[in-house]
Design a protein around this motif. Structure first.
Motif, PDB file in Angstrom:
ATOM      1  N   VAL A 232       0.864  -1.180   0.000  1.00  0.00           N
ATOM      2  CA  VAL A 232       0.000   0.000   0.000  1.00  0.00           C
ATOM      3  C   VAL A 232       0.903   1.233   0.000  1.00  0.00           C
ATOM      4  N   VAL A 233       0.818   2.033  -1.072  1.00  0.00           N
ATOM      5  CA  VAL A 233       1.713   3.187  -1.210  1.00  0.00           C
ATOM      6  C   VAL A 233       0.960   4.515  -1.195  1.00  0.00           C
ATOM      7  N   GLY A 234      -0.350   4.509  -0.961  1.00  0.00           N
ATOM      8  CA  GLY A 234      -1.083   5.758  -0.876  1.00  0.00           C
ATOM      9  C   GLY A 234      -2.498   5.616  -1.382  1.00  0.00           C
ATOM     10  N   GLN A 235      -3.157   6.776  -1.511  1.00  0.00           N
ATOM     11  CA  GLN A 235      -4.529   6.820  -2.021  1.00  0.00           C
ATOM     12  C   GLN A 235      -4.573   7.625  -3.315  1.00  0.00           C
ATOM     13  N   PRO A 236      -5.078   7.032  -4.413  1.00  0.00           N
ATOM     14  CA  PRO A 236      -5.212   7.803  -5.654  1.00  0.00           C
ATOM     15  C   PRO A 236      -6.349   8.812  -5.545  1.00  0.00           C
ATOM     16  N   THR A 237      -6.105  10.026  -6.001  1.00  0.00           N
ATOM     17  CA  THR A 237      -7.143  11.052  -6.044  1.00  0.00           C
ATOM     18  C   THR A 237      -7.372  11.563  -7.461  1.00  0.00           C
ATOM     19  N   ALA A 238      -6.531  11.166  -8.394  1.00  0.00           N
ATOM     20  CA  ALA A 238      -6.681  11.489  -9.815  1.00  0.00           C
ATOM     21  C   ALA A 238      -5.799  10.508 -10.581  1.00  0.00           C
ATOM     22  N   ALA A 239      -5.857  10.571 -11.903  1.00  0.00           N
ATOM     23  CA  ALA A 239      -5.163   9.581 -12.726  1.00  0.00           C
ATOM     24  C   ALA A 239      -3.669   9.508 -12.432  1.00  0.00           C
ATOM     25  N   THR A 240      -3.043  10.633 -12.116  1.00  0.00           N
ATOM     26  CA  THR A 240      -1.598  10.642 -11.868  1.00  0.00           C
ATOM     27  C   THR A 240      -1.247  11.171 -10.483  1.00  0.00           C
ATOM     28  N   THR A 241      -2.227  11.221  -9.590  1.00  0.00           N
ATOM     29  CA  THR A 241      -1.991  11.781  -8.256  1.00  0.00           C
ATOM     30  C   THR A 241      -2.299  10.744  -7.187  1.00  0.00           C
ATOM     31  N   VAL A 242      -1.306  10.472  -6.322  1.00  0.00           N
ATOM     32  CA  VAL A 242      -1.474   9.556  -5.199  1.00  0.00           C
ATOM     33  C   VAL A 242      -0.966  10.269  -3.946  1.00  0.00           C
ATOM     34  N   VAL A 243      -1.814  10.390  -2.928  1.00  0.00           N
ATOM     35  CA  VAL A 243      -1.414  11.073  -1.691  1.00  0.00           C
ATOM     36  C   VAL A 243      -0.990  10.041  -0.658  1.00  0.00           C
ATOM     37  N   ARG A 244      -0.049  10.423   0.194  1.00  0.00           N
ATOM     38  CA  ARG A 244       0.507   9.510   1.196  1.00  0.00           C
ATOM     39  C   ARG A 244       0.215   9.956   2.624  1.00  0.00           C
TER      40      ARG A 244
ATOM     41  N   GLY B 181     -20.379  27.723 -25.594  1.00  0.00           N
ATOM     42  CA  GLY B 181     -21.770  27.994 -25.930  1.00  0.00           C
ATOM     43  C   GLY B 181     -22.760  26.967 -25.435  1.00  0.00           C
ATOM     44  N   ASP B 182     -22.325  25.734 -25.171  1.00  0.00           N
ATOM     45  CA  ASP B 182     -23.297  24.717 -24.777  1.00  0.00           C
ATOM     46  C   ASP B 182     -22.852  23.843 -23.611  1.00  0.00           C
ATOM     47  N   SER B 183     -21.727  24.182 -22.957  1.00  0.00           N
ATOM     48  CA  SER B 183     -21.301  23.319 -21.850  1.00  0.00           C
ATOM     49  C   SER B 183     -20.562  24.113 -20.780  1.00  0.00           C
ATOM     50  N   TRP B 184     -20.438  23.478 -19.612  1.00  0.00           N
ATOM     51  CA  TRP B 184     -19.792  24.068 -18.441  1.00  0.00           C
ATOM     52  C   TRP B 184     -18.912  23.008 -17.800  1.00  0.00           C
ATOM     53  N   GLU B 185     -17.665  23.379 -17.478  1.00  0.00           N
ATOM     54  CA  GLU B 185     -16.755  22.509 -16.745  1.00  0.00           C
ATOM     55  C   GLU B 185     -16.494  23.121 -15.379  1.00  0.00           C
ATOM     56  N   PRO B 186     -16.949  22.482 -14.285  1.00  0.00           N
ATOM     57  CA  PRO B 186     -16.725  23.041 -12.948  1.00  0.00           C
ATOM     58  C   PRO B 186     -15.291  22.842 -12.478  1.00  0.00           C
ATOM     59  N   ARG B 187     -14.948  23.540 -11.419  1.00  0.00           N
ATOM     60  CA  ARG B 187     -13.609  23.410 -10.834  1.00  0.00           C
ATOM     61  C   ARG B 187     -13.392  21.971 -10.357  1.00  0.00           C
ATOM     62  N   ASN B 188     -12.124  21.590 -10.274  1.00  0.00           N
ATOM     63  CA  ASN B 188     -11.782  20.196  -9.970  1.00  0.00           C
ATOM     64  C   ASN B 188     -12.362  19.711  -8.651  1.00  0.00           C
ATOM     65  N   ALA B 189     -12.422  20.590  -7.648  1.00  0.00           N
ATOM     66  CA  ALA B 189     -12.841  20.164  -6.311  1.00  0.00           C
ATOM     67  C   ALA B 189     -14.292  19.739  -6.238  1.00  0.00           C
ATOM     68  N   VAL B 190     -15.108  20.120  -7.241  1.00  0.00           N
ATOM     69  CA  VAL B 190     -16.534  19.756  -7.183  1.00  0.00           C
ATOM     70  C   VAL B 190     -16.989  19.004  -8.429  1.00  0.00           C
ATOM     71  N   LYS B 191     -16.061  18.562  -9.249  1.00  0.00           N
ATOM     72  CA  LYS B 191     -16.455  17.795 -10.438  1.00  0.00           C
ATOM     73  C   LYS B 191     -17.267  16.553 -10.052  1.00  0.00           C
ATOM     74  N   GLY B 192     -16.787  15.810  -9.062  1.00  0.00           N
ATOM     75  CA  GLY B 192     -17.504  14.621  -8.632  1.00  0.00           C
ATOM     76  C   GLY B 192     -18.830  14.962  -7.987  1.00  0.00           C
ATOM     77  N   ASP B 193     -18.874  16.069  -7.225  1.00  0.00           N
ATOM     78  CA  ASP B 193     -20.131  16.504  -6.606  1.00  0.00           C
ATOM     79  C   ASP B 193     -21.197  16.730  -7.669  1.00  0.00           C
ATOM     80  N   VAL B 194     -20.809  17.437  -8.736  1.00  0.00           N
ATOM     81  CA  VAL B 194     -21.745  17.715  -9.825  1.00  0.00           C
ATOM     82  C   VAL B 194     -22.239  16.413 -10.443  1.00  0.00           C
ATOM     83  N   ALA B 195     -21.320  15.506 -10.724  1.00  0.00           N
ATOM     84  CA  ALA B 195     -21.708  14.233 -11.340  1.00  0.00           C
ATOM     85  C   ALA B 195     -22.705  13.485 -10.466  1.00  0.00           C
ATOM     86  N   ARG B 196     -22.430  13.404  -9.174  1.00  0.00           N
ATOM     87  CA  ARG B 196     -23.301  12.629  -8.292  1.00  0.00           C
ATOM     88  C   ARG B 196     -24.667  13.275  -8.105  1.00  0.00           C
ATOM     89  N   MET B 197     -24.737  14.601  -8.172  1.00  0.00           N
ATOM     90  CA  MET B 197     -26.042  15.259  -8.123  1.00  0.00           C
ATOM     91  C   MET B 197     -26.876  14.904  -9.349  1.00  0.00           C
TER      92      MET B 197
END
Length: 386
Positions: free
Chosen positions: A47-59, A290-306
């Motif tokens: 066990v070397v950490g927790q992934p939080t993004a494709a190339t990010t693992v926190v320890r 014109g037809d889409s919105w990309e939220p900040r990284n910290a709430v991308k998952g929040d938006v998806a789950r809503m």
């Protein structure tokens, strides 16, 4: 590893025993990375950490109990040499890093399908976790496990009751059952939403403020209204997508209503969600075209789950349209929201955090008395929409 486990409790580990890889020899992490074909295997690694993004693992300061990263050496820091492991609800109390940070450096075996997680070589929907050296078997065994905590993610206490009928289901059957579970809820008026949002979205660092969804700004609760720089009620599932307006029901459902700056709310409008565009005014980290919105990284998952919640909760009953996700943008007034494939990516890269879990709990306890199942069980979203 011996030192880490010596402090743990000896428990009967029947639920942690592989049933699909009985007798199979563990493979290395390197082998698992090269074998991403959906087949089931037991992977042995550190066990070397927790992934939080494709190339990010926190320890350290682990944000949740939902994932861990394994490598063939305990000091590995290159994410390309790691496999990302999903931790489903039944394993989180014993194997989640937020609850068990002492697992860092432990050598363990995990059994499950070898499929991508966080858009990275992974192992999802595991069937077993064990300390390395515990032989796979189809019968009960006694294993020494890390210390566990009785404090899990909000919703864990509801699995035997609230989600009882959903456990073990997948795909369309799971969606149908979840709809039946969450459709019975207390409904608010649109005016009542104002005061509710002051509680659900309270800034944990300043009880006089709320945190705005897209801009991330902490702002006084008293500045709600319709003037410039006030905050108002943002419908994450745009109310024109299905033409439900502010009617009691989808138009007032707290699980997708969030406080947001008036100007930012207007800029987002009824756009679908997708990647790219120009930087959104007054909302750093957000992008729009014109037809889409990309939220900040910290709430991308929040938006998806809503949006996942809305697509399950509103299935054409109660006099409202059947809301569904699709893979398009520019859906206009049709009862659809996209882009589904991007939302699933956001859901994986931004797991539920403490703020989102608390919000779900407050809505359940104090207002609507129903839950967003994709906060409690993130693994259910890909089960339904993949």
């Amino acid at each position: 590893m011996t030192g880490l486990l010596a402090a743990g409790a000896t428990v009967v580990a029947t639920l942690l025993v592989p049933t699909t890889a009985a007798g199979a020899a563990p493979i290395t992490v390197a082998q698992a990375i090269g074998q991403q074909n959906g087949s089931s295997a037991t992977v042995r690694g550190y066990v070397v950490g927790q992934p939080t993004a494709a190339t990010t693992v926190v320890r350290s300061n682990f944000p949740s109990d939902y994932a861990l990263a394994l490598a063939d050496t305990p000091d590995q820091t290159n994410s390309s040499q790691m496999i990302y492991v999903q931790i489903t609800s039944s394993f989180r109390s014993a194997w989640g890093l937020r609850t068990n940070p002492g697992l860092l450096g432990a050598r363990i075996d995990v059994t499950g399908p070898l499929t991508a997680y966080f858009s990275h070589p992974g192992l999802t929907s595991p069937t077993a976790f064990a300390s390395a050296g515990t032989a796979p078997t189809t019968t009960s065994t006694t294993a020494t496990l890390p210390p566990t905590s009785t404090t899990g993610a909000p919703g864990g206490d509801y699995d035997p009751t609230y989600y009882r009928d959903a456990i073990g289901k997948s795909g369309s059957s799971l969606k149908t059952v979840l709809h039946q579970i969450i459709r019975t809820n207390t409904k608010l008026s649109y005016d009542q939403v104002w005061n509710a949002l002051k509680v659900t979205d309270e800034d944990p660092g300043n009880a006089a403020n709320v945190v705005l969804l897209y801009s991330g700004r902490s702002q006084s609760k008293s500045t709600n209204g319709g003037n410039a720089d006030d905050w108002n009620r943002e419908h994450v599932w745009a109310k024109s997508h299905g033409d439900f307006g502010t009617a009691t029901g989808p138009g007032t459902d707290l699980h997708h209503l969030r406080p947001e700056d008036v100007s930012v709310n207007a800029n987002r409008g009824n756009k679908d969600f997708d990647l790219g565009g120009s930087v959104a005014a007054e909302a750093p980290g957000n992008y729009t075209d014109g037809d889409s919105w990309e939220p900040r990284n910290a709430v991308k998952g929040d938006v998806a789950r809503m949006l996942f919640y809305m697509a399950v909760r509103y299935e054409g009953g109660d006099g409202f349209a059947n809301l569904e996700l699709n893979n398009n943008v520019g859906n206009g007034t049709a009862p659809y929201m996209g882009r589904q494939s991007v939302l699933l990516q956001w859901h994986a890269q931004d797991p539920p955090d403490a703020f989102e879990k608390r919000r779900n709990q407050v809505i359940y306890d104090a207002y609507q008395h129903n839950r967003n199942p994709f906060i409690d069980h993130p693994e259910w979203a890909p089960s339904i929409w993949n």
